[in-house]
Design a protein around this motif. Sequence first.
Motif, PDB file in Angstrom:
ATOM      1  N   ALA A 141      95.370  46.790 -15.224  1.00  0.00           N
ATOM      2  CA  ALA A 141      94.304  45.908 -15.696  1.00  0.00           C
ATOM      3  C   ALA A 141      92.923  46.417 -15.302  1.00  0.00           C
ATOM      4  O   ALA A 141      91.976  46.353 -16.096  1.00  0.00           O
ATOM      5  N   HIS A 189      97.104  53.900 -24.481  1.00  0.00           N
ATOM      6  CA  HIS A 189      96.156  52.788 -24.476  1.00  0.00           C
ATOM      7  C   HIS A 189      95.572  52.539 -25.856  1.00  0.00           C
ATOM      8  O   HIS A 189      94.732  53.290 -26.340  1.00  0.00           O
ATOM      9  N   LYS A 190      96.067  51.551 -26.540  1.00  0.00           N
ATOM     10  CA  LYS A 190      95.465  50.923 -27.715  1.00  0.00           C
ATOM     11  C   LYS A 190      95.105  51.874 -28.852  1.00  0.00           C
ATOM     12  O   LYS A 190      94.128  51.679 -29.556  1.00  0.00           O
ATOM     13  N   ASP A 231     104.973  43.890 -27.697  1.00  0.00           N
ATOM     14  CA  ASP A 231     103.604  43.523 -28.037  1.00  0.00           C
ATOM     15  C   ASP A 231     102.583  44.272 -27.206  1.00  0.00           C
ATOM     16  O   ASP A 231     101.441  44.441 -27.617  1.00  0.00           O
ATOM     17  N   ASP A 232     102.961  44.734 -26.016  1.00  0.00           N
ATOM     18  CA  ASP A 232     102.023  45.426 -25.149  1.00  0.00           C
ATOM     19  C   ASP A 232     101.561  46.719 -25.813  1.00  0.00           C
ATOM     20  O   ASP A 232     102.353  47.455 -26.393  1.00  0.00           O
ATOM     21  N   ASP A 233     100.259  47.019 -25.741  1.00  0.00           N
ATOM     22  CA  ASP A 233      99.734  48.230 -26.372  1.00  0.00           C
ATOM     23  C   ASP A 233      99.036  49.130 -25.373  1.00  0.00           C
ATOM     24  O   ASP A 233      98.217  49.962 -25.749  1.00  0.00           O
ATOM     25  N   SER A 234      99.342  48.996 -24.081  1.00  0.00           N
ATOM     26  CA  SER A 234      98.708  49.831 -23.065  1.00  0.00           C
ATOM     27  C   SER A 234      99.644  50.017 -21.880  1.00  0.00           C
ATOM     28  O   SER A 234     100.392  49.107 -21.509  1.00  0.00           O
ATOM     29  N   ASP A 235      99.599  51.224 -21.293  1.00  0.00           N
ATOM     30  CA  ASP A 235     100.331  51.513 -20.066  1.00  0.00           C
ATOM     31  C   ASP A 235      99.418  51.488 -18.845  1.00  0.00           C
ATOM     32  O   ASP A 235      99.878  51.730 -17.728  1.00  0.00           O
ATOM     33  N   GLU A 288      91.860  49.175 -17.690  1.00  0.00           N
ATOM     34  CA  GLU A 288      91.520  48.641 -19.010  1.00  0.00           C
ATOM     35  C   GLU A 288      90.118  48.064 -19.019  1.00  0.00           C
ATOM     36  O   GLU A 288      89.364  48.242 -19.988  1.00  0.00           O
TER      37      GLU A 288
END
Length: 331
Positions: A34, A288-289, A27-31, A37
């Motif tokens: 925080a 990232h997304k 489900d994660d859409d970013s490396d 982001e």
Amino acid sequence: MMGLRTLVAISLVTLGLAAHADTPDVDDDSDLPAWAEKRIGPFHAGLSRWVESTSRSIDGFFGTTDALTVDTDSYLRLSQEWDWGEGEPFNQDLGARFRLDLPTTEERLRVIIESEPDETRGTLSERESALNDDRTNSLGDLLVGLNRLGNKDKTRHWNTRVGAGIKLRLPLEPYVRLTSQRLWTLEDGPWQLHSDNRLSWFSGDGYSARTRWDLGRPIDEKRHLRFITNVQWREEVDHLEFSQVVELNHRLNRRSVLRTSGGVVGESGSRPVIEDSYLEVRFRRDIHKGFTFLDIAPSLHFPRDADRDPRWALTLRLEMYFRRHIDRVSL
């Protein structure tokens, strides 16, 4: 020798990243951490709104009130690229490429504002030696023009588009451009053949023509095989250039792909000459997304001007897209 060891180490890291990425989707859409982001999110949202509102404002001025709701292909792409080639100085390039698409100015007639036209992006040898043929650079070349869109299904007929306008430099340079595309599915089978052709005239650069033929088929759900042929002629260079590439694209998961390719680039005067042949492994990751991407591409070249001695090269690129609707950019 130090450069070779560095290149091999980075290549091993690339393969390691690819192996690590070959896992089921999560489900994660970013490396990104925080804190990154939190900084990137507002910046990206604000600049994307600016790109869209700017294109719609210009479109509304020239066109109709439908400019507030109709889909637009406007985008801005920022990139930072680092290039290293054995025996050559290290290079880095901060680039930008954009397109303002104004769809309601008239039915099937669009005003287009774009940077870096294809006709000014160098020889095939220069383009094939880059990470791909979509490299960004400075905003020195800016086009403003009208495109008359084709309305035919390219799986059944040739779809043709005509455009004309000016290149914004002093003195102003008019241009005319004709493009056509066609897509065939061979014998209702897995093979598809796509043809993309362009004929252009720029008052400062003269005539140019190019044709691209892309034959491909899926091997399975995650792998796709392609054979790509490019032929190009530009009046200012005045010789025929060609390239032939075979590539295997392996989608590792929803956010990563590995491309293994090999190709030759040459010139054809009275006798065809191979200027370079190469092997490349390219790892591309949506970090990232769906709008921030990282590319790592080690390659091995055998250039004619170096007596076919092997030359290692490496390209790293970080890029970010700004537009209203973010799709998974083609990997």
